[in-house]
Structures are given as C-alpha cells and as structure tokens.
Design an enzyme around this catalytic site. Structure first.
Site, PDB file in Angstrom:
ATOM      1  CB  THR A 128      -0.812   1.736   4.766  1.00  0.00           C
ATOM      2  OG1 THR A 128      -0.720   2.791   3.809  1.00  0.00           O
ATOM      3  CG2 THR A 128      -1.352   2.287   6.057  1.00  0.00           C
ATOM      4  CB  SER A 145       3.111   5.840  -4.795  1.00  0.00           C
ATOM      5  OG  SER A 145       1.864   5.861  -4.167  1.00  0.00           O
TER       6      SER A 145
HETATM    7  N1  ASN Z   1       0.335   4.823   0.095  1.00  0.00           N
HETATM    8  C1  ASN Z   1       0.054   3.523   0.604  1.00  0.00           C
HETATM    9  C2  ASN Z   1       0.642   2.516  -0.373  1.00  0.00           C
HETATM   10  O1  ASN Z   1       0.057   2.255  -1.384  1.00  0.00           O
HETATM   11  C3  ASN Z   1      -1.426   3.332   0.776  1.00  0.00           C
HETATM   12  C4  ASN Z   1      -1.829   2.075   1.524  1.00  0.00           C
HETATM   13  O2  ASN Z   1      -1.170   1.085   1.545  1.00  0.00           O
HETATM   14  N2  ASN Z   1      -3.001   2.070   2.147  1.00  0.00           N
HETATM   15  O3  ASN Z   1       1.708   1.995  -0.136  1.00  0.00           O
END
Ligand code: ASN
Length: 596
Positions: free
Chosen positions: A42, A115
């Site tokens: 993110t 993910s």
């Molecule tokens: N979906 C994001 C990831 O793990 C969540 C984040 O970075 N806050 O890449």
C-alpha cells in the site's frame, strides 16, 4: 545498485556545505548508507478503477519532493548526484545524532500487493541483500502489510549470521495521500537502519521496532497494525529513539553472513476447531505434506477423548511429517500442563513454545529445505531457538542487578535503589570497565561484567566497544570471546573506525583474519583510498604492512594518487624482492584459521 565511494573531491564539497563558518571548517557529518528495496504494498499504491494497486516508477520522484525524506540542497552541494549519476539516490536531512542517511531505492518490477508474494519473492529479497551486503550499513524493505510478518520471519531464518539491520516496513495508507502513515514508517526505519547496528530482521510500524519473527498483523484498519505479543519492542521511536539493547538478538558468531534462500513449500497451517473431522486432518497430512503447524487451543491442547484423531496425527509423525504445536492464542506459550496437551506430545508433535504461526511456518519451510541433515536433526532445529523466535527457559538465568556487589556498593554510596537508576549506573559504568578488561585481555573480568547483566557490545563515551580495544591490543582470545557474546564487527567509534581498522593499524594479523572471517570489511571508500598507503608501504619495503592490508581485503592493484599501483611503484624503484613478494601475495588465497 552500486555503492560509490566518497572521493576526495566529494569530501571537499562536503566540508564546504556542512561548514557553518567559512573560516573554520566544521567536521563533516558522517554518512550512513542504506539500501531500500521497494517490493510493493500500500505504501506505494494509487487508486485505479476504485481499487488500490501498486504504481510503478513513481515512488522515488515523490520522495524526492518531500523535504523530510530528502535534502536536495545537501545532495547538490555535496556532489551526491555526480557520483551516483542517475541512480535512485536520496539523502535525509541531518539527523539529531548529526549523521546523514544516504539511501538508494531499488524498485522491483512488478511491484506486488503482498498477498501475491511467494517463497520465490522472499528468496529474491534475500539475494538482493546478499549481493549488496558489503555496500550498505543497513537495509529497509518496503512491503505490503498483509503478509509482512511472513516475509520478515522467513528472512530472519534465511539470513544466517546476520550482522546488519534489515527492517521491513510499509503502510496502511499510501504515501501519496495527504494523511498517511507511510512517511513516518519509512523515516523511522531509515533512521534506525542508518544509526544502530541491530543485527536482526526487524519490522517497523507505528513508532515501534519489533523482532520480525515475533510480529503479527493484528489490525486491518489501524495505523497500529502490528503487534509482537510475546516480546517487547526492540525500539520505540518517540521523543527519543530508545533501543532496548537487552532484548536485541545477536548471532554470537565468528562466521560470516550467509544466505540460505531455499524454502520447502510442502508445509501448512492447520487450525483446530471443535468438531474438526478426522478425515479433514488426515487429508491435510497426506503427501507431499512434510511439515505442519497445528494451531491448538490455549496452552497447546487438543481433545484427549478422540483416539482416532490422535492416531491420525501419530501416523503422520511416524511417517516423517514434522508437526509443530502452536497456540491459537495471540499471547502465551504451549506447555505440558494439561492432559489434553500431553496427548499431542505422545503423538510425536514438537512444542512450538511461544512462536507465532508465521514464524513457525517459515521456520519449518527453512529447516525442511536443508539438504544435508537428517530428519532427526531437523526436528531438533525446530525445537530450538534459532533467531530469537521463541523464548528459551530463562529459569535461573535471570539477571539480578541488585545481586551484584559492585553495583550495590556504588548504589549505596549514591543513595539509590530503584531498578531504573541501577540500570543507568550499570549502563554508564560497565562499557568503560569492559573496555579496560579487554585492554588487559582479562576474560574473567568480562565474564563477571556479563553476569552482572551488562552487554559487552555497548560502547563507551567515544563510541569504542570492548571489541575495538581488544582488536587494538591484538588479544585474539578476547576477540573470539567477545564475538561469541554479542559483539559486532560493524560498530563504529566516533572517528568512524571499526575493530578491523584498529587491528590493521596495530598490525594484528590473526585478529584481522578472525574479524574478516566474521564478515568485517572496509568500506569501498576506504579500500579505494588504500591505494596510496599500499604504494608507500611498497616503496618503503614494508612487507608486513602490505600483508595486513591484503588480509583486510585491500586490492593490491589499487592505484595510489599518482595512478600507479604498489607493484608498478616497486618495479620503478628496482625493489625486486618486493615485486616478487607482491606477486606472491596477490596469488595467495588467505584462509582464516578454523577456530569455531
Ligand atoms: N494489501 C496490501 C498489501 O499487503 C495491504 C497493505 O500494504 N497495507 O500489499
């Protein structure tokens, strides 16, 4: 990614731009080099079609415009860009500790939402660290939060005999948003990686530095997204940056950093729940499964009234599947206190102590990938604390400051008794005492200080550690002792000198060999400058000096200021014996003695 030496003309530029009064040159602020590996997450995402996804080739440029993360004036004045060219290089403003953190950003392609990460990605990060290990003082890995705890745990096992900080961080809100946690997380991680030799894989989030393999994501909607339920943070970044040195894990080794990137993918996590069927458990344990983390109830319990379920588990362990018993609880440890826990031990499960499921899984993956050890040795490794991922049995090993006669006498004369003040006395007094013991080669005194609860890697008022002093004196045994009790070869004193610099200066060959074997190295900058020293040693016939430099990693072909190498200079001076010696030295591969 390259590390570019601080050449003479850059030094001159630096002294101009850091100088406050032109007539009196001020000391140049030391620079630390940090490599930032941006894997995605993110922190670097933007909205596309109403959903967040990583944005390539935007991160560096946006940081460059943020004054808290980049000092453009300093970069220009100090000639930073002349050296790094178009490399993604940035520099933080001068820190409170009067240091400049110069950082290079290596961006992965594609950038990943975490993910999507697999064991292959962990291996790539590990290899990039390995390749750049000697060029940087520390590493920051930008990563998505979703699987950050898995990556941090996996890296902690892959990185054997780690001597430098690796800090994984990211954010919950992209750095491009007005209100975000990415800037503070990146800044904190950079400051810690550039200032403190914390030889661990850590996870930095919301002002806390955690041991990577102790952390877990606990909140999907908060900036305080991580927790380390069974271990206090290694550092807290508040008004001051406070490092909890007593907790920092150390490799205690005389071996060099080594990467073991292989991971076995035939592993899994299985969470028990009331009513889980025998068929489910049996199916889960089928080949090719080789290792399973069984998340049990409370302090490691499972039904003891289901013999068929227990028989399924026992058959699997008999067939060679390693099953680790970890608790489903966020905090606490598995213990053998209930009958419902004992049945699992009887079924051949290994107690996972207070390991997080993330740590237990990645440890299994790492251990099972080892090719040259037996199944029994793998089981033993799983039960052992390898990187601070599980608490050992501390019974009887608790440090008791107030038991120390020395501290008691001082505390009495200063009329103090509270724990914090006792600790403050210990921390102020023991580093110079340990340095004094190192000077005279007194291992017994060092041992006594250690038993008093002092850390033998702490530095004195001049940033000198006992290892620096022992290296100066050439006390090989003390150097060995200190290295196996937490000392780091990367400690720099106030002059920027490491124990290796000291051992070279005072020509202690065996100490130089041992420090090199442990991973000590000169910076590229220093090795480039060594050319001049090598030439003058050659011309003055100083074979011993040349040998020491060669052992310390200097390249005998390195030219001096006049562009000539030591051999050319010796030839020109007609020093035939010296020329022969230099050729012989160049061809010799130096193998350190095996003293482990
Ligand atoms: N979906 C994001 C990831 O793990 C969540 C984040 O970075 N806050 O890449």
């Amino acid at each position: 990614t390259r590390s570019i030496p601080l050449s003479k003309c850059r030094r001159r530029k630096l002294s101009i731009c850091d100088s406050t009064e032109s007539s009196e040159p001020s000391p140049i602020a030391p620079e630390a080099q940090v490599l930032v590996i941006n894997t995605g997450g993110t922190i670097g995402m933007t909205l596309h079609d109403q959903v967040l996804a990583p944005k390539a080739n935007a991160f560096f440029e946006s940081l460059r415009k943020l004054p808290i993360l980049h000092d453009e004036y300093y970069a220009q004045q100090s000639g930073l860009y002349d050296y790094y060219g178009s490399g993604n290089i940035l520099v933080l403003p001068l820190s409170e500790q009067k240091k400049r953190i110069v950082y290079t950003i290596m961006e992965y392609s594609p950038l990943l939402d975490s993910s999507n990460m697999t064991t292959v990605d962990w291996g790539k990060i590990g290899r990039d660290i390995e390749e750049n290990y000697e060029n940087y003082d520390g590493f920051v890995i930008l990563h998505g939060t979703d699987t950050m705890a898995y990556t941090a745990s996996a890296l902690s096992f892959m990185c054997e005999h780690l001597g430098k900080p690796i800090i994984v961080t990211g954010s919950q809100v992209p750095i491009y948003e007005m209100r975000n946690d990415g800037r503070a997380n990146l800044l904190g991680a950079l400051l810690i990686a550039g200032h403190f030799v914390i030889p661990e894989v850590c996870l930095y989030f919301y002002n806390n530095l955690y041991r990577g393999n102790r952390s877990t994501k606990v909140d999907a909607g908060s900036f305080k997204a991580f927790s380390s339920p069974n271990l206090a943070p290694l550092a807290c970044v508040e008004v001051d940056i406070t490092i909890n040195w007593d907790t920092v894990w150390r490799a205690n080794t005389t071996a060099k950093f080594h990467l073991s990137p292989e991971m076995n993918r035939n592993v899994g996590l299985l969470r028990l729940f009331p009513g889980i069927t025998n068929a489910t458990v049996k199916a889960f344990l089928q080949p090719p499964m080789e290792g399973v983390v069984l998340e049990t109830y409370g302090s490691g319990n499972a039904p003891d009234n289901r013999p068929r379920l227990l028989a399924v588990l026992k058959k699997a362990t008999n067939d060679g599947v390693i099953i680790i018993n970890c608790t489903q609880c966020l905090r606490g440890t598995v213990s053998a206190s209930y009958a419902t826990g004992k049945v699992l031990m009887d079924a051949g499960l290994i107690a996972g102590g207070d390991m997080t499921p993330e740590a237990a899984l990645s440890k299994l993956s790492y251990v099972l990938a080892k090719k040259d050890i037996t199944l029994d040795a793998k089981k033993k490794m799983m039960a052992r604390n390898l990187r601070g991922e599980m608490s050992g049995n501390l019974a009887g090993a608790k440090l008791c400051l107030s038991d120390s006669r020395f501290i008691q006498v001082i505390a009495k004369s200063l009329s103090i008794s509270c724990k914090e003040e006792l600790e403050a006395i210990r921390d102020a007094l023991t580093p110079p005492l340990a340095c004094a013991a190192a000077k005279i080669g007194d291992i017994e005194a060092l041992e006594a200080l250690k038993e008093m609860g002092s850390n033998l890697f702490l530095d004195d008022y001049d940033g000198r550690t006992p290892l620096h002093v022992a290296a100066c004196e050439g006390h090989l045994k003390v150097v060995k002792y200190l290295l196996s009790h937490g000392a780091t070869v990367y400690a720099k004193d106030r002059y920027g000198d490491t124990p290796l610099c000291n051992a070279v200066r005072f020509r202690h060959k065996e100490v130089v060999k041992l420090l090199r074997k442990t991973g000590a190295h000169f910076s590229r900058d220093k090795l480039e400058e060594a050319g001049n020293e090598l030439c003058s040693l050659a011309v003055s016939g100083d074979m011993e000096g040349l040998e020491i430099w060669s052992l310390a990693g200097a390249d005998l072909n390195q030219p001096g200021y006049n562009g000539q190498s030591a051999i050319i200079m010796a030839e020109a001076a007609g020093l035939l014996e010296m020329v022969a010696f230099l050729h012989q030295l160049k061809n010799k591969t130096v193998i350190g003695e095996d003293d482990d």
